[in-house]
Scaffold this motif. Sequence first.
Motif, short mmCIF file in Angstrom:
data_model
loop_
_atom_site.label_atom_id
_atom_site.label_comp_id
_atom_site.label_asym_id
_atom_site.label_seq_id
_atom_site.Cartn_x
_atom_site.Cartn_y
_atom_site.Cartn_z
N ASP A 169 7.38 -5.21 15.61
CA ASP A 169 8.31 -4.31 14.93
C ASP A 169 7.67 -3.84 13.64
N VAL A 170 7.74 -2.55 13.39
CA VAL A 170 7.11 -1.97 12.20
C VAL A 170 8.17 -1.35 11.31
N ASP A 171 8.03 -1.58 10.02
CA ASP A 171 8.92 -0.96 9.03
C ASP A 171 8.06 -0.48 7.88
N SER A 172 8.30 0.74 7.45
CA SER A 172 7.51 1.29 6.35
C SER A 172 8.28 2.38 5.65
N ARG A 173 8.04 2.49 4.34
CA ARG A 173 8.60 3.58 3.54
C ARG A 173 7.50 4.08 2.61
N PRO A 174 7.53 5.38 2.31
CA PRO A 174 6.49 5.91 1.41
C PRO A 174 6.44 5.14 0.10
N ASP A 175 5.23 4.77 -0.31
CA ASP A 175 4.97 4.07 -1.57
C ASP A 175 5.55 2.66 -1.60
N GLN A 176 5.99 2.12 -0.45
CA GLN A 176 6.54 0.76 -0.42
C GLN A 176 5.81 -0.12 0.58
N GLY A 177 4.69 0.34 1.09
CA GLY A 177 3.88 -0.50 1.96
C GLY A 177 4.34 -0.50 3.41
N LEU A 178 3.60 -1.24 4.20
CA LEU A 178 3.85 -1.36 5.64
C LEU A 178 4.12 -2.82 5.97
N THR A 179 5.10 -3.07 6.82
CA THR A 179 5.43 -4.43 7.26
C THR A 179 5.44 -4.48 8.78
N MET A 180 4.70 -5.44 9.34
CA MET A 180 4.70 -5.67 10.78
C MET A 180 5.21 -7.07 11.07
N GLY B 223 0.81 -1.21 0.00
CA GLY B 223 0.00 0.00 0.00
C GLY B 223 0.84 1.25 0.00
N PRO B 224 0.25 2.39 0.40
CA PRO B 224 0.96 3.67 0.34
C PRO B 224 2.13 3.78 1.30
N GLY B 225 2.15 2.98 2.36
CA GLY B 225 3.24 3.06 3.32
C GLY B 225 3.18 4.33 4.16
N LEU B 226 4.24 4.55 4.93
CA LEU B 226 4.32 5.70 5.82
C LEU B 226 5.71 6.31 5.75
N PRO B 227 5.84 7.62 5.94
CA PRO B 227 7.18 8.21 6.08
C PRO B 227 7.84 7.73 7.36
N ALA B 228 9.17 7.79 7.39
CA ALA B 228 9.93 7.25 8.53
C ALA B 228 9.52 7.89 9.85
N ASP B 229 9.23 9.19 9.85
CA ASP B 229 8.90 9.86 11.11
C ASP B 229 7.52 9.51 11.63
N ALA B 230 6.70 8.83 10.82
CA ALA B 230 5.35 8.46 11.25
C ALA B 230 5.28 7.04 11.79
N ASP C 141 -0.40 4.77 17.90
CA ASP C 141 -1.10 5.83 18.61
C ASP C 141 -2.59 5.76 18.25
N PRO C 142 -3.49 5.74 19.24
CA PRO C 142 -4.92 5.61 18.92
C PRO C 142 -5.48 6.80 18.15
N PHE C 143 -4.75 7.93 18.15
CA PHE C 143 -5.23 9.11 17.44
C PHE C 143 -4.50 9.31 16.11
N PHE C 144 -3.71 8.32 15.71
CA PHE C 144 -2.95 8.42 14.46
C PHE C 144 -3.82 7.98 13.28
N LEU C 145 -3.80 8.77 12.21
CA LEU C 145 -4.55 8.45 11.00
C LEU C 145 -3.59 7.95 9.94
N ARG C 146 -3.63 6.64 9.65
CA ARG C 146 -2.78 6.11 8.59
C ARG C 146 -3.37 6.41 7.23
N ALA C 147 -4.68 6.30 7.10
CA ALA C 147 -5.38 6.61 5.85
C ALA C 147 -6.18 7.90 6.04
N ASP C 148 -6.60 8.47 4.94
CA ASP C 148 -7.35 9.72 4.99
C ASP C 148 -8.82 9.42 5.30
#
Length: 420
Positions: free
Chosen positions: A371-382, A327-334, A340-347
Amino acid sequence: MQPFYDYKKFAMLYVDDEEKSLKYFQRAFGETFRVLTANNAADGLKVLQAHRPDIALILTDQRMPGETGVQFLEKARPVHPRAVRIMVTAFSDLNSAIDAVNTGAIYKYITKPWDVQELEVTLKRAMEFYIVQNDRDLLLREKLSALHKMVITDRVISLGVLAAGLGHHVRNAMVAVRTFIDLAPEMLHREQADLEELRHPEFWTSFYRKVQHKVKFIVDLLDGLDQVADSAHLSNEARVRLHEVIAECWNDHRGAFTDAGLNVEFQIPQNLPEMVVDHPKFTRLIHLLFRDALINLTSGNTLSIEAASVANEGPDENVVIRVSDNGPGLPADAVASVFDPFFLRADKPQEFGINLMACYFIVYHHGGRIDVDSRPDQGLTMNIHLPLAPKPLAAENDSEEFLSKVMINDRLWERLLSSN
């Protein structure tokens, strides 16, 4: 007792325009050290760039055709700042020595002809300095990583306990709201109010249904928080096969994934050992992972779930569940805020990070970690690490102990900043 150092763990690079010097150096020190050579500054820089992770020491002659040794060290310094730099020359040139110290930041200045035994001692001390410095950096990175995970765990647990506590009061208020909504149609009937006589009956009917839906959503949300944050004890322990639990949960979500146009790949070996889990909570964990994918992935994306058994330190054994997507993934700082229960991964403002926070709680209660690893446009891995037989966690009911845990973040960083 002298500490033991592996002097061939890292290599040294020697740059000199005299072929005889290079051969002599290789022959004199090749048995004790790993030696790389180059006969000019340009080639030396290429060797350094190609073997940067392996190089600990950089030695260079000062007077060479083209670039001097000082100029070479000045270029080598940003390529490998941690490398120990040594200047070797046959000329007693004070100005060159000053330039080498100021621009090349050298460790030592050596004149030719050198004494083999003295130079070997110098090289050993320089290599030991680099090894100790490298080990220190590795330990510091491990310490930072461990502290980072502790801070995240502390934040998630604190937010979860807070959310569960507030949920009790919110639930009491929602009881009155839900009771009013449920009784509204009956009371209208008793008052003999006819919806057809209203100016906008469709508005009131639609609004009533939406309010019912939202109330149900909030109640279900509070139920979910209660299920994962009420206790750290595993109250319904059972032996399960991972592939069977995932298959059972998948049957409930198959239709939703098909409707959303999402693909799913499973690689769950059936010969994995049995796991001791709290069956209701563990089943909920798998459901939440599927639900999170449905919320955050778009048509055409693929969810992949893999599992493997890995040996842990000591006699214990772990199962690692790898959940990844394209999927869209996340930037490193996110990434640090993904639980976080108030974090929005999707819009989608209506879908906060409650699902993954609940996953974190369930894994934590089973003595595991995520452990979570993610990069923008490279998806999310748990990567979910779970012990085959979790050990019970100590309850934290004492208010002073809980406050101490809530304040642990500041103390951790104070220790980090005050440590050497």
